[in-house]
Design a protein around this motif. Structure first.
Motif: not given
Length: 571
Positions: A2-6, A12, A17, A20, A281, A283, A285, A328
């Motif tokens: 999954t996407e990097d949470p940070q 970003s 985005r 990704r 989500n 990630d 968030r 995603t």
């Protein structure tokens, strides 16, 4: 993966985005999830158009363009913005057929609802949703489920009634049950059975599609081989073999569509908030409901621009794409692409979809919307909440849904006010030897030559004034030479109704040779007591201004009150 949470700052950025979304490790899974949702959305979209009483293709367009338009603007990565049962019923009750151009009025309604949703998001209107209690939503959702079932009985059985509303049309069907069309009814019942069975097998994700296809094949076979007549999509509308051209809104319909648009926006926002909370989500968030409102609004504007019906966040579709393995939001784009491919290359097959099969799909959805556990939980809370649920349920069944939505909101606000006003408690504070304070139940009456200290709890506002007054100890002919100290710490302001209660109470005490003392927590409360005539009775020194030290002002008021009582007793 999954996407990097940070993600880093470069990741970003808009370009980061975008990149990704097209990573090799997620692209395949997004494509598979999109195919699952796209295939399932074709019969679902047609059914929503049928439920709304418009061209079923408008439901298909709403699903396609609403989902695509909102895909990159919601904070919930998997929020599928599609037409929902409740929104379709609002459209059905809007009487678009009475407009000069019903199709254009439908597109205008979608765009207008989108504008309302965007405004709600910009104004952070998600905070207003807390005023809608569970009892109202349970009654509303239950009635929507029943309405869906009742509204599809004619398509399921082939019996057309000219009764006034869905309830009376259902009763008319029962009275004339022998007039149902047998082939139509058989196709509908077979489809219901297949849906119930297939959704419990490995074909769960495609169960609805397979059931509708089998039912439609059965309808075609009965027409071609037996000479029976079963209505299909082509019976009521032309199915285009291309994507629609943009359509402009009808400005002369805006005033007529204002109330339905607000109702649609409210229903969509409620259901979208459920998606925001219920479909996390990837990630980790947290979702932003206000941004999701804006995304739904953009989805509606795009759907209306391309001749689709109004749409909103769909919990079932969002949960489906997440469960199908999406990584995603690109999965929503793939789903829209699948629907576009069906319109471009399989419109001829869509025309053969049987109306009773779509009705069967909607009936299963409607039955699923009725949650006995939710109803039971409201009943367990109390009589007031149960009554509100029943009233909301009845109104939603009997009056046009756009007005039932607004009435439900009003009931929610009234219930909130009633609940808050009845939560007022008044406790008695006693200062023991050594300075320790404890709380006790209040006295029923003000005794003679004593100091009575009181602390109210709850929301002090205009509706709570009568309840607050009833909680105060009564002033009797024996209530002489006493002081009642009322601590208003934590109260930022008092309304006229509450100031009048304090003025009357101070007057009653003063008439018996007693006194009221007030500990106020803010300058605004002190000002309101002065302007409302309370200070004229208790005196300027009868209102104490609280400090940052807890209990300091209350103790000072208590000591002054004891001296006041001792002086009156000695006299």
């Amino acid at each position: 993966m999954t996407e990097d949470p940070q993600p880093s700052r470069r990741q970003s950025s808009p370009w980061g985005r975008f990149r990704r979304l097209f990573r090799r490790e997620t692209l395949g899974k997004d494509a598979v999830a999109g195919v699952v949702l796209g295939v399932e959305s074709v019969p679902d979209g047609l059914a929503s158009g049928l439920l709304a009483g418009v061209n079923p293709v408008a439901g298909l367009y709403g699903y396609l363009f609403g989902m695509l338009g909102a895909a990159f603007f919601t904070s919930s990565a998997f929020m599928a913005v599609q037409a929902t049962g409740a929104m379709a019923l609002v459209v059905a009750d809007t009487e678009l057929a009475a407009r000069p151009d019903p199709d254009r009025a439908l597109f205008t309604l979608a765009m207008l609802a989108g504008v309302v949703m965007i405004l709600a998001g910009v104004l952070k209107a998600g905070r207003l949703l807390r005023f809608v209690p569970t009892s109202v939503m349970t009654g509303f959702v239950t009635a929507v489920g029943v309405n869906i079932v009742l509204g599809q009985l004619s398509n399921l059985t082939g019996y057309e009634s000219d009764a006034a509303n869905r309830v009376t049309r259902a009763l008319d069907l029962v009275v004339h049950v022998w007039q149902v069309d047998l082939p139509t009814t058989v196709v509908g019942i077979v489809t219901i059975g297949l849906i119930v069975w297939l959704t419990r097998t490995r074909l769960a994700s495609f169960g609805l599609v397979v059931a509708v296809v089998v039912g439609s094949v059965l309808a075609w076979a009965s027409t071609e081989l037996l000479g029976w007549s079963v209505a299909t999509i082509s019976s009521i509308a032309d199915v285009p073999d291309g994507l629609p051209a943009p359509a402009l809104p009808s400005l002369e319909d805006i005033a007529f569509l204002a109330v339905p648009a607000i109702s649609l926006a409210f229903v969509g926002l409620i259901q979208g908030a459920a998606v925001s909370a219920g479909v996390p989500n990837p990630d980790g968030r947290p979702a932003d409901p206000s941004r999701d409102f804006i995304g739904q609004g953009i989805g509606n504007i795009v759907a209306g621009l391309f001749r689709g019906m109004p749409v909103g966040g769909s919990m079932s579709a969002s949960a489906l794409v997440s469960a199908a393995g999406a990584r995603t939001r690109l999965a929503l784009v793939f789903a829209s692409g699948v629907m576009a491919a069906v319109i471009l290359f399989a419109s001829g097959l869509v025309a053969y979809v049987a109306m009773p099969s779509l009705a069967a799909l909607l009936i299963v959805v409607g039955i699923g919307a009725v949650k006995p556990a939710s109803i039971h939980s409201v009943v367990r809370i109390g009589v007031l909440q149960t009554t509100v649920m029943i009233v909301t349920f009845g109104l939603t069944l009997l009056i046009p849904l756009q007005f039932a939505v607004l009435v439900g909101v009003g009931l929610g606000i009234v219930l909130f006010v009633v609940q808050q006003s009845n939560r007022i408690r008044v406790r008695r504070i006693v200062i023991e030897a050594g300075g320790r304070m404890r709380e006790l139940d209040p006295l029923d009456e003000v005794p003679a030559r004593e100091v009575v200290m009181l602390q109210p709890y709850g929301s002090l506002f205009f509706a709570s004034a009568p309840v607050f007054e009833s909680r105060l100890p009564r002033v009797t002919p024996d209530s002489r030479g006493s002081v009642v100290v009322l601590r208003l710490r934590g109260v930022d302001q008092l309304g006229i109704s509450l100031v009048e209660v304090l003025r009357r109470y101070a007057g009653e005490l003063d008439a018996r040779g007693s006194a009221l003392r007030l500990v106020a927590g803010s300058d605004q409360v002190v000002s309101q007591l002065r302007e409302g005539g309370v200070t004229a009775i208790v005196g300027e020194d009868g209102v104490y201004r609280g400090t940052a030290w807890l209990g300091e002002t209350l103790r000072a008021a208590h000591e002054d009150a004891l001296r006041w009582v001792d002086a009156r007793s000695a006299a």
